[in-house]
Design an enzyme around this catalytic site. Structure first.
Site, short mmCIF file in Angstrom:
data_model
loop_
_atom_site.label_atom_id
_atom_site.label_comp_id
_atom_site.label_asym_id
_atom_site.label_seq_id
_atom_site.Cartn_x
_atom_site.Cartn_y
_atom_site.Cartn_z
N LYS A 178 0.82 -1.27 0.00
CA LYS A 178 -0.18 0.05 0.00
C LYS A 178 0.79 1.31 0.17
CE LYS A 178 -3.92 -2.14 0.20
NZ LYS A 178 -3.68 -3.45 0.14
N GLN A 179 0.13 2.42 -0.47
CA GLN A 179 0.70 3.82 -0.33
C GLN A 179 1.54 3.94 1.07
OE1 GLN A 179 -2.25 3.10 -1.10
NE2 GLN A 179 -2.90 4.27 -3.07
#
Ligand SMILES: Cc1ncc(COP(=O)(O)O)c(C=O)c1O
Length: 369
Positions: A178-179
Site C-alpha cells: 500500500k501507499q
C-alpha cells in the site's frame, strides 16, 4: 535480475521509530496510537480516526457502526479485493453486487441506484486502484455509505475533498504493497464521534475508554494495532507526500512507455478534477491475448505480474452461496479477465519501467508485427 512486484520504502527513520517504542517497553495501547490517529485524520481531512489491525477490520467495524446486521443488503462492487464483500457476510448481511464503470472501474452509480430496495442498509463503494469512486452520485440516496479506501490513500475527489474526508466511515489498509505500510494494519476515518466511540470499544473487545481492565459492556473483537505498528506508520506518514509523488512519476513513465501498444488499456487518466492516489499499475491486455501465457512469458524475462483482480461474484464460495454465474456483470468480468498488474513501487527507476515495457512488447506484440 528479477524485479519485485511491489516494494515498500523503509529506511532509518522507520528503524528509529520502531526501536524507540521497543526500548520504551510500551508495545500496545500506548501513546503512538492516538498520535498516529490524529496525524492520519489530519492528512485526509477527517474528524476522527481509529487505528485497527487491518483494512478488513476497519471495514468490518464501519459496517457495524452504520448498523448493518442480519438480512440487510449492502450494495457493492464485484471488482475488488474479496475483503470488501466478506465483511458484509461477517454481519450476516448480503452483498448485492452491481456492475462497474468501464472507465474508472468503480461501482457504476446508475447500476447502484437501480439496485436499491427496502432492504438496502448501506452502500459500500471501493476506490479501486486508488481512483476516487463517484461519491457525490451515491450520496444523493441518503443511505449510509462505507468507503473502501484501502487502495486510495492520497486520492482526491473533484471537489477537492481528499478520499476519506467526506465524513463517511472510510477504511484504509497498510499492507506492505500500500501507499503507506505498517506491516499489517488499517485505519478507519469518520466524521461521527459516536461512531468513533463504538469502533474504539469494539476493536478492544467491547471495552469503553472509561472502563477498567477486563470490564466489557458489548461484543467486541481484538482488532487493536500495536504501538510498534503505529510508530512505523508515523514515520511513513512523514514521507508519504514524497512516496505518492514517486508513485505518480513511475505511473507517468509507464504511460509514456506503453502509449503505442495497440489494444492495451491503461489506467484511466485523472478526469474532471478527480485525482488518483497511485497504488498499482494495472493494464488490460488486448482481447484475445492469453493472460496466463503472458504472465508465464513475462516471468521468463524476470518480470513478475499478477491477474488483478478476479471478479468476486465468480469465486467458488460466492457462486455456491449465492448462485452467481458468468454474464451477470459483463464490464467487471471483461476487465477481470484481462487485467494484469505490473511491477510498481515508489523507488522504481525509469530503466526498470522500460525493461517491463520491452518485455511486454516482446511477449504480447512480437508475434503480431
Ligand atoms: C480494495 C481492498 N479492500 C480491502 C482490503 C483489505 O485490507 P487488509 O489486507 O489490510 O485487511 C484491501 C487490501 O488488500 C484492498 O485492496
Amino acid at each position: 535480475m528479477s524485479l519485485p512486484l511491489a516494494k515498500p520504502v523503509l529506511g532509518e527513520a522507520e528503524e528509529r521509530a520502531v526501536l524507540e517504542v521497543l526500548r520504551s517497553g510500551h508495545l500496545s495501547l500506548g501513546p503512538k496510537i492516538p498520535e498516529f490517529e490524529r496525524r492520519f485524520a489530519e492528512k485526509v481531512g477527517a474528524r476522527h480516526a481509529s487505528a485497527v489491525s487491518s483494512g478488513t477490520a476497519a471495514l468490518h467495524l464501519a459496517l457495524r457502526a452504520v448498523g448493518v446486521s442480519d438480512g440487510d443488503e449492502v450494495i457493492t462492487s464485484p471488482f475488488s479485493f474479496v475483503a470488501s464483500a466478506n465483511v458484509v457476510l461477517m454481519e450476516r448481511a448480503r452483498p448485492v453486487f452491481v456492475d462497474i464503470d468501464p472507465r474508472t472501474l468503480n461501482l457504476d452509480p446508475d447500476a447502484a441506484a437501480a439496485a436499491i430496495t427496502g432492504r438496502t442498509k448501506a452502500l459500500l463503494p471501493v476506490h479501486i486502484f486508488g481512483y476516487p469512486a463517484d461519491l457525490p452520485a451515491l450520496e444523493r440516496h441518503g443511505l449510509p455509505i462505507v468507503e473502501d479506501a484501502c487502495e486510495a490513500l492520497g486520492a482526491v475527489h473533484a471537489d477537492g475533498t481528499p478520499v476519506g474526508g467526506r465524513g463517511h466511515p472510510a477504511a484504509f489498509g497498510f499492507y506492505p504493497n500500500k501507499q503507506l505500510t505498517t506491516g499489517e494494519g488499517g485505519m478507519l476515518v469518520m466524521g461521527s464521534a459516536e461512531h468513533k466511540a463504538q469502533v474504539d470499544s469494539e476493536r478492544n473487545q467491547g471495552r469503553a475508554p472509561d472502563m477498567g481492565w477486563l470490564d466489557h459492556d458489548r461484543l467486541g473483537f481484538n482488532y487493536r494495532l500495536t504501538d510498534l505498528a503505529c510508530a512505523l506508520g508515523l514515520a511513513q506518514l512523514d514521507r508519504l507526500d514524497g512516496m505518492l509523488a514517486d508513485r505518480a512519476k513511475v505511473a507517468g513513465w509507464y504511460r509514456e512507455a506503453l502509449a503505442g501498444f495497440e489494444g492495451l488499456d491503461l489506467p484511466c487518466p485523472d478526469e474532471g478534477g478527480d485525482v488518483r492516489g497511485w497504488f498499482v499499475f494495472v493494464v488490460q491486455l488486448p482481447p484475445g491475448v492469453g493472460r496466463d501465457d503472458t504472465i508465464r512469458a513475462l516471468a521468463g524475462h524476470g518480470v513478475p505480474s499478477k491477474p488483478y483482480m478476479p471478479a468476486i461474484h465468480l469465486m467458488s464460495f460466492y457462486r455456491e452461496r449465492f448462485g452467481h454465474r458468468e454474464g451477470e456483470f459483463p464490464v467487471c468480468e471483461d476487465v477481470a479477465a484481462r487485467s494484469l498488474s505490473l511491477p510498481f513501487f515508489p523507488e522504481m527507476s525509469e530503466g526498470q519501467v522500460a525493461r517491463v515495457a520491452e518485455a511486454l512488447e516482446s511477449v504480447v506484440y512480437a508475434g503480431l508485427k
